[in-house]
Every structure is written in structure tokens, then in C-alpha cells.
Design an enzyme around this catalytic site. Structure first.
Site, PDB file in Angstrom:
ATOM      1  N   CYS A  57       0.946  -1.280   0.119  1.00 55.31           N
ATOM      2  CA  CYS A  57      -0.357  -0.100  -0.030  1.00 55.31           C
ATOM      3  C   CYS A  57       0.643   1.460   0.059  1.00 55.31           C
ATOM      4  O   CYS A  57       1.655   1.038  -1.191  1.00 55.31           O
ATOM      5  CB  CYS A  57      -1.319   0.386   0.840  1.00 55.31           C
ATOM      6  SG  CYS A  57      -2.420   0.845   0.506  1.00 55.31           S
ATOM      7  N   HIS A 114      -3.942  -4.967  -0.357  1.00 60.85           N
ATOM      8  CA  HIS A 114      -3.440  -5.353   1.219  1.00 60.85           C
ATOM      9  C   HIS A 114      -3.091  -6.787   1.150  1.00 60.85           C
ATOM     10  O   HIS A 114      -4.237  -7.359   1.500  1.00 60.85           O
ATOM     11  CB  HIS A 114      -4.583  -4.720   1.902  1.00 60.85           C
ATOM     12  CG  HIS A 114      -4.184  -3.019   3.008  1.00 60.85           C
ATOM     13  ND1 HIS A 114      -3.661  -2.600   3.344  1.00 60.85           N
ATOM     14  CD2 HIS A 114      -4.916  -2.184   1.653  1.00 60.85           C
ATOM     15  CE1 HIS A 114      -3.688  -1.696   3.299  1.00 60.85           C
ATOM     16  NE2 HIS A 114      -3.923  -0.972   2.726  1.00 60.85           N
ATOM     17  N   GLU A 140      -2.603  -8.873   3.462  1.00 62.31           N
ATOM     18  CA  GLU A 140      -2.822  -9.394   5.033  1.00 62.31           C
ATOM     19  C   GLU A 140      -4.775  -9.554   4.607  1.00 62.31           C
ATOM     20  O   GLU A 140      -4.360 -10.102   6.233  1.00 62.31           O
ATOM     21  CB  GLU A 140      -2.496  -8.478   5.704  1.00 62.31           C
ATOM     22  CG  GLU A 140      -3.126  -7.356   5.892  1.00 62.31           C
ATOM     23  CD  GLU A 140      -2.526  -6.009   5.253  1.00 62.31           C
ATOM     24  OE1 GLU A 140      -2.418  -4.848   4.828  1.00 62.31           O
ATOM     25  OE2 GLU A 140      -1.760  -6.202   3.986  1.00 62.31           O
TER      26      GLU A 140
END
Length: 220
Positions: free
Chosen positions: A85, A200, A202
Site C-alpha cells: 500500500c 493489502h 494481509e
């Protein structure tokens, strides 16, 4: 000398890093994963994850306030390095967000989504920030092979995004992935030991974990 297997997640005070740490731990196969603001720990790590969220001027200011810039630049030159990001955007020369200089590892700018072009194929206006799931098209090399961090991830797989700005590389040869949101934009870049994504991983379910696992095993 790099600590055997240790993975440093750089903490410069911007954003909740717990989800990044948890996802990396999940795929790290017992390797130590350390969230750190200590330049010495970053220097000792075998590989480095550079995440972040928030406004680019704040991120650059906090990075320098913690004395992390030299360690970060050193890591980006000689360790497996994953930007996420804002951790992608900060690698470039300049951002329109706050008219601020980035780290300059890649030539090019960070630009805001152009309001006039924010419509989908049906003519429906798209919101900025770009928030939610979207496809990532993988760029291939001259032999038709995608980057090793895409291994086992289908081309066009969906990842989770939250951003109002995107990178515009001067060298199109570093583009490793693209996404469409009103306009096509670069959503992943790669060069040598650096791989960085706008999405992202994650927060991107199994596809994101697969990308992180590939990073753990990557030997650039």
C-alpha cells in the site's frame, strides 16, 4: 549480518500493523517475525516487509522522525523486500498527495485517481477511495512467465484495496501487476529484490496468504 530467517515488519507509526504481522506469522513456518521501529533490527533482518496506511506526507515525516530512512534504503538494496500500500507509494520519487518527495527508489509519481474518469463500463460513477476487492492482472516477462511472487495465484485473482492514489512508474519494465478502476493502473511493481503491491495481501484471504508465503520463500 542478517539474522537467519528473521523477518522485520517496519513500524513507523502509521496504521495498525497487527493484521500484517498476523498474516506473515501465519505463513512464516516458525521464522521469527518482528514488528520494529529499530534501524538495527531492520539491518539484522533477513527480509523486510514495509507496510503502511494513511497520508503520504505523514508517512514520510514519521519514517524520518524515527531515523528509519537509511536502514530502509539499505534493506531495499540488498534484502528480499515487500512493500504494501503506502509502502509501495513511498518507493517512488514524488506524490501528488501533499506534493511530497518519496524515497526515490523508483522513477515516477504517485497520482490521485482522476475524478472525470471515475466511471465503470456501464457509466456508473466510481467512488474514491477505491475500496474493496478487485482483480490483479499479472505482467509476464519475454518468456511469458509471471513474477515468482505470483506463483500458484491465478492471473486475475481478486485482492483487497483501499487507496485514493496510484503509482505511475516512468519505467514500465518494473510493472508486475495491473488493475482497472475507471482507468488501468499499476497495482504491483518488481525489480531485483523488491516487490511491492498497492493491495493489502494481509486482508486478501487465501490469495494474499499465498503471496506472503511466496515472499517468505523468495530468493531474488
Amino acid at each position: 549480518m542478517a539474522a537467519e530467517g528473521m523477518i522485520a515488519v517496519i513500524d513507523y507509526g502509521m496504521g495498525n500493523l497487527r493484521s500484517v504481522w498476523q498474516a506473515v506469522v501465519h505463513v512464516a513456518e516458525g521464522r521469527e517475525v518482528c514488528v520494529t521501529a529499530d534501524p538495527a533490527v531492520v539491518a539484522a533482518a533477513e527480509r523486510v516487509v514495509f507496510p503502511g496506511q494513511g497520508a503520504m506526507p505523514d508517512c514520510m515525516r514519521e519514517l524520518d522522525a524515527r531515523g528509519l530512512r537509511p536502514a530502509l534504503l539499505d534493506a531495499a538494496h540488498d534484502k528480499p523486500f515487500l512493500g504494501i500500500c503506502i509502502g509501495l507509494q513511498m518507493l517512488f520519487q514524488h506524490s501528488e498527495e501533499g506534493d511530497v518527495a518519496g524515497l526515490g527508489l523508483f522513477a515516477g509519481s504517485v497520482r490521485r485517481f482522476p475524478a472525470a474518469q471515475m466511471v465503470d463500463a456501464a457509466g456508473v460513477r466510481l467512488k474514491v477511495p477505491h475500496m474493496g476487492w478487485n482483480e490483479v492482472g499479472q505482467t509476464v516477462d519475454g518468456a511469458g512467465v509471471a513474477h515468482p511472487l505470483w506463483q500458484g495465484i491465478p492471473d486475475g485473482e481478486r485482492f483487497y484495496f483501499v487507496h485514493s492514489y496510484f503509482v505511475d512508474p516512468a519505467d514500465r519494465g518494473i510493472v508486475a501487476g495491473t488493475t482497472d478502476y475507471g482507468i488501468p493502473f499499476t497495482s504491483a511493481v518488481a525489480r531485483d529484490n523488491i516487490f511491492a503491491v498497492q493491495c493489502h495481501p494481509e486482508k486478501s484471504a487465501q490469495a494474499g496468504l499465498a503471496l506472503l508465503a511466496n515472499f517468505i520463500h523468495w530468493s531474488p
